[in-house]
Each structure stands twice: as C-alpha cells, then as structure tokens.
Design a protein around this motif. Structure first.
Motif, short mmCIF file in Angstrom:
data_model
loop_
_atom_site.label_atom_id
_atom_site.label_comp_id
_atom_site.label_asym_id
_atom_site.label_seq_id
_atom_site.Cartn_x
_atom_site.Cartn_y
_atom_site.Cartn_z
N ARG A 89 -12.65 -2.34 -12.51
CA ARG A 89 -12.38 -1.33 -13.54
C ARG A 89 -13.64 -0.91 -14.29
NH1 ARG A 89 -7.98 1.59 -12.54
NH2 ARG A 89 -6.03 0.41 -12.61
N ASN A 90 -13.61 0.31 -14.76
CA ASN A 90 -14.76 0.93 -15.45
C ASN A 90 -15.97 1.03 -14.53
OD1 ASN A 90 -13.22 1.05 -17.83
ND2 ASN A 90 -13.77 -1.07 -18.29
N ARG A 91 -15.67 1.22 -13.25
CA ARG A 91 -16.68 1.46 -12.21
C ARG A 91 -17.73 0.35 -12.17
NH1 ARG A 91 -15.29 6.46 -10.44
NH2 ARG A 91 -17.11 6.77 -9.12
N LEU A 92 -17.26 -0.88 -12.43
CA LEU A 92 -18.18 -2.02 -12.44
C LEU A 92 -18.77 -2.29 -11.06
CD1 LEU A 92 -19.04 -3.98 -14.69
CD2 LEU A 92 -17.27 -5.54 -13.92
N LEU A 93 -18.02 -1.94 -10.01
CA LEU A 93 -18.48 -2.20 -8.64
C LEU A 93 -18.70 -0.89 -7.90
CD1 LEU A 93 -16.05 -5.16 -7.80
CD2 LEU A 93 -18.37 -5.28 -8.72
N GLU A 94 -19.11 0.11 -8.60
CA GLU A 94 -19.29 1.44 -8.01
C GLU A 94 -20.26 1.39 -6.83
OE1 GLU A 94 -20.65 4.37 -10.78
OE2 GLU A 94 -20.05 6.02 -9.44
N GLY A 95 -19.85 2.03 -5.74
CA GLY A 95 -20.70 2.09 -4.55
C GLY A 95 -20.55 0.91 -3.61
N LYS A 96 -19.82 -0.11 -4.03
CA LYS A 96 -19.65 -1.30 -3.18
C LYS A 96 -18.46 -1.10 -2.23
CE LYS A 96 -22.87 -3.38 -5.43
NZ LYS A 96 -24.21 -3.38 -4.81
N SER A 97 -18.55 -1.76 -1.10
CA SER A 97 -17.44 -1.75 -0.14
C SER A 97 -16.51 -2.92 -0.43
CB SER A 97 -17.97 -1.87 1.29
OG SER A 97 -18.76 -0.75 1.60
N VAL A 98 -15.24 -2.69 -0.21
CA VAL A 98 -14.28 -3.79 -0.35
C VAL A 98 -13.51 -3.93 0.97
CG1 VAL A 98 -12.60 -2.28 -1.54
CG2 VAL A 98 -12.34 -4.76 -1.66
N ASN A 99 -13.51 -5.12 1.45
CA ASN A 99 -12.90 -5.44 2.74
C ASN A 99 -11.49 -5.99 2.51
OD1 ASN A 99 -12.80 -8.39 4.46
ND2 ASN A 99 -12.88 -6.52 5.66
N LEU A 100 -10.50 -5.34 3.11
CA LEU A 100 -9.12 -5.86 3.05
C LEU A 100 -8.90 -6.70 4.30
CD1 LEU A 100 -7.20 -2.69 1.79
CD2 LEU A 100 -8.71 -4.25 0.54
N GLY A 101 -8.87 -8.01 4.12
CA GLY A 101 -8.90 -8.89 5.29
C GLY A 101 -7.63 -9.66 5.56
N GLY A 102 -6.70 -9.67 4.61
CA GLY A 102 -5.48 -10.43 4.86
C GLY A 102 -4.45 -10.23 3.76
N ILE A 103 -3.52 -9.34 4.00
CA ILE A 103 -2.36 -9.19 3.12
C ILE A 103 -1.15 -9.21 4.04
CG2 ILE A 103 -1.17 -7.72 1.44
CD1 ILE A 103 -3.90 -6.52 0.70
N HIS A 104 -0.33 -10.21 3.89
CA HIS A 104 0.72 -10.43 4.87
C HIS A 104 2.03 -9.75 4.49
CE1 HIS A 104 -2.26 -13.34 6.17
NE2 HIS A 104 -1.71 -13.20 7.36
N HIS A 105 2.97 -9.85 5.38
CA HIS A 105 4.24 -9.17 5.22
C HIS A 105 4.92 -9.58 3.91
CE1 HIS A 105 8.52 -8.23 5.98
NE2 HIS A 105 7.99 -7.17 6.55
N GLY A 106 5.45 -8.62 3.22
CA GLY A 106 6.17 -8.89 1.98
C GLY A 106 7.12 -7.73 1.70
N LYS A 107 7.75 -7.76 0.55
CA LYS A 107 8.78 -6.79 0.21
C LYS A 107 8.25 -5.35 0.30
CE LYS A 107 12.30 -5.95 -3.24
NZ LYS A 107 12.80 -6.27 -4.58
N GLY A 108 8.90 -4.57 1.13
CA GLY A 108 8.56 -3.15 1.25
C GLY A 108 7.25 -2.87 1.94
N ARG A 109 6.60 -3.90 2.43
CA ARG A 109 5.29 -3.68 3.05
C ARG A 109 5.44 -3.25 4.50
NH1 ARG A 109 2.13 -8.65 0.22
NH2 ARG A 109 1.19 -7.43 -1.46
N LYS A 110 4.61 -2.34 4.89
CA LYS A 110 4.61 -1.81 6.25
C LYS A 110 3.32 -2.25 6.94
CE LYS A 110 3.78 2.64 8.30
NZ LYS A 110 3.45 4.02 7.98
N MET A 111 3.42 -2.55 8.22
CA MET A 111 2.25 -3.06 8.94
C MET A 111 1.21 -1.95 9.16
SD MET A 111 1.95 -5.28 12.44
CE MET A 111 1.82 -4.00 13.65
N VAL A 112 -0.01 -2.24 8.76
CA VAL A 112 -1.15 -1.38 9.09
C VAL A 112 -1.86 -1.98 10.29
CG1 VAL A 112 -3.29 -0.35 8.21
CG2 VAL A 112 -1.38 -0.78 6.65
N ARG A 113 -2.11 -3.25 10.21
CA ARG A 113 -2.59 -4.08 11.32
C ARG A 113 -1.87 -5.42 11.21
NH1 ARG A 113 -4.25 0.16 12.28
NH2 ARG A 113 -6.27 0.87 13.08
N SER A 114 -2.03 -6.27 12.21
CA SER A 114 -1.28 -7.53 12.20
C SER A 114 -1.64 -8.41 11.00
CB SER A 114 -1.53 -8.30 13.49
OG SER A 114 -2.91 -8.60 13.61
N TYR A 115 -2.80 -8.22 10.44
CA TYR A 115 -3.25 -9.01 9.30
C TYR A 115 -3.12 -8.26 7.98
CZ TYR A 115 -7.33 -6.02 9.88
OH TYR A 115 -8.14 -4.93 10.01
#
Lengths: 160, 134
Positions: free
Chosen positions: A94-120
């Motif tokens: 928040r407040n652009r504290l990490l502006e310009g940085k990349s964030v890697n989404l590496g593992g969010i598993h199945h849960g309520k209302g979630r749809k698969m983007v990839r297996s992980y």
C-alpha cells in the motif's frame, strides 16, 4: 542486493521455494510476512526446521515489514520475501511502497468460489480484485510455481 | 511390545508416497490400513494438515515424510503437536518402511530409532573399480 523475489504462496517455505527457487536464487534469508505466524513461536520453529541452519528465516507482521522493507531492499543479504495470501502482500504494498517490483503468485489452492488458473493457482473475484489493486500500487503480478515454468501473465490472472 | 501396533502414514510430494506404500506392501505384505499414502498434490496447507490429522487419529502412528524441507514436513510437524501418540521421521526410504512393517508392534520410543538407523544404513553407493561400497 535487493529482495530477489516477492512471492505469495499459501505454503510459505516449502520444497518449491527452498529447492526450486532456492537453487536458482541462492537466498541467504527468507522473510515471512504474516500477522499470525509472527505471533506464533512454535510455527516459526517449524518453518525454521524445514530450512536448515545455513539460511536465516525471520517473521514479521505486515506493519513491522512496512517499516523495514526499504532497509531490506538495500541490504546485502540475498532475500526472498513471502506472504501466504494476497491480502498481506497488498497491505505491504500500500501507498506504492513496492512500486516497480514484481510479485510472484506461486501457490493459492482451491477454495470457495475459486477457479483454476493453473494447477497451483486458483483465484476468485476477491483475489482478482487484489491482483488489480497490486497493479494499481505499482507492482507487476504474474503466476509461476517454479523458475523453469512458463509465466502466467496479468491477462490470464484476471480472466474470469 | 506395545498394546496396539503402530500405523504408518507416508506423506510426500506427487505420487511418491503411493509408490512407496505399494512397494512396501508388495515386499512385506503389510496389510491395508497399516501403512497409508498421502500426497500433498493439489492441497493447500490447511487441507493437507486436516487430512493428515484425520488419518493419524490417536495413534500410535509414525508419519514418514519424503524430506525435512517442505509442506509435508510442516504438516507432519503440526500433526505431531496436535496430540496423540505420534512420531515424525523425515527422509523416508523403502528399507525404513520394511523395518516398520516388521517391527510396528514395538513402542514408538524403540521403533523410531530403529527406523532411522535402518534408513541411514541402507544407503550405499558403488563407484566403478572400487572394491567396496562408499
């Protein structure tokens, strides 16, 4: 050396992180940013055990991390920063504290209302809203479980 | 002798646990239910932990994980803390499982050191032209 990887992964420190990413990035420390684990010594001990003695592991609340993240980004230690949910990463950014940085989404598993983007990676409307918010805070989000995997771009992440 | 024979849960990445349990059954003839496979595939930390705790029950049980690093070891550590007669052994191999199959009537305090010793001593390597294993 800046923080080498900002990663969202429900499992935090686990095989893909320590072996997959660790063998590529050679981190000297892991920073786990999580309000609950920062207050739970036994869980911290558990994660430290899984890493071994050669790499440091430290735990912080989101607010503590916000105070220190600039210092960490200019420190010498090769560092991976992990949160276990998008919400914590977004609060950190928040407040652009990490502006310009990349964030890697590496593992969010199945849960309520979630749809698969990839297996992980499963996302629901609220998750996609947080991904958009990360972009608005100046971060660049993409999905990838391991360094050798194909990156999942923002358009795929946001597809409903 | 223990009052109840220990059960085992092999917890690993991908299909490793299923293969190891299948191999142990084929070699030692251990009955179904005495050694159970559990994979972390597709499971978040909470669902893996919940499923493991459901399987292990009150014990006595030995939870074997594939390695000390990772979500399997973390789930096993949580299960260990949550009560019951439980032990965790990381770095499972087949000789260790066979030792378990033949000695699971022993109390965990005696059984677990035996498993670790068997697992370690079963690892050997052979180099070309060397007279003895490394």
């Amino acid at each position: 050396m800046p923080i080498l990887l900002f990663r969202v992964d429900e499992r935090l420190i686990h095989g893909q992180v320590v072996i997959g990413w660790g063998s590529q990035l050679h981190p000297e420390r892991y920073l786990v940013v999580d309000d609950d684990i920062a207050d739970s010594e036994w869980e911290q001990d558990l994660y430290r055990l899984t890493v071994g003695d050669s790499t440091k592991v430290s735990f912080f609340t989101v607010e503590q991390a916000r105070q220190r993240v600039s210092e960490w980004m200019s420190a010498d230690e090769r560092t991976l920063l992990l949160t276990r949910d998008l919400c914590s990463m977004l609060r950190l950014a928040r407040n652009r504290l990490l502006e310009g940085k990349s964030v890697n989404l590496g593992g969010i598993h199945h849960g309520k209302g979630r749809k698969m983007v990839r297996s992980y990676l499963y996302l629901n409307d609220a998750d996609r809203g947080r991904v958009r918010a990360l972009e608005e805070e100046g971060m660049h989000a993409s999905g990838r479980d391991l360094p050798g995997s194909l990156k999942v771009g923002l358009a795929d992440l946001l597809e409903e | 002798m223990s009052d109840v024979d220990a059960c085992g849960v092999v917890l690993g990445h991908g299909a490793m646990a299923i293969g190891m349990v299948d191999a142990a059954r084929r070699v030692a003839g251990i009955e179904e239910g005495a050694l159970v496979a559990l994979s972390n595939e597709g499971k978040g930390p909470d669902s893996l932990r919940d499923e493991l705790i459901r399987i292990v029950g009150e014990g006595p049980v030995v939870i074997f994980t594939d390695m000390r690093v990772g979500s399997c070891a973390v789930a096993a550590g949580v299960a260990l803390r949550s009560g019951g007669r439980r032990a965790v052994v990381c770095g499972v191999n087949l000789p260790m499982l066979l030792e378990f199959a033949f000695h699971r009537s022993e109390p965990l305090e005696e059984l677990v050191p035996r498993l670790v010793e068997q697992g370690r001593s079963s690892i050997t390597a052979h180099l070309p032209y060397a007279d003895s294993p490394v």
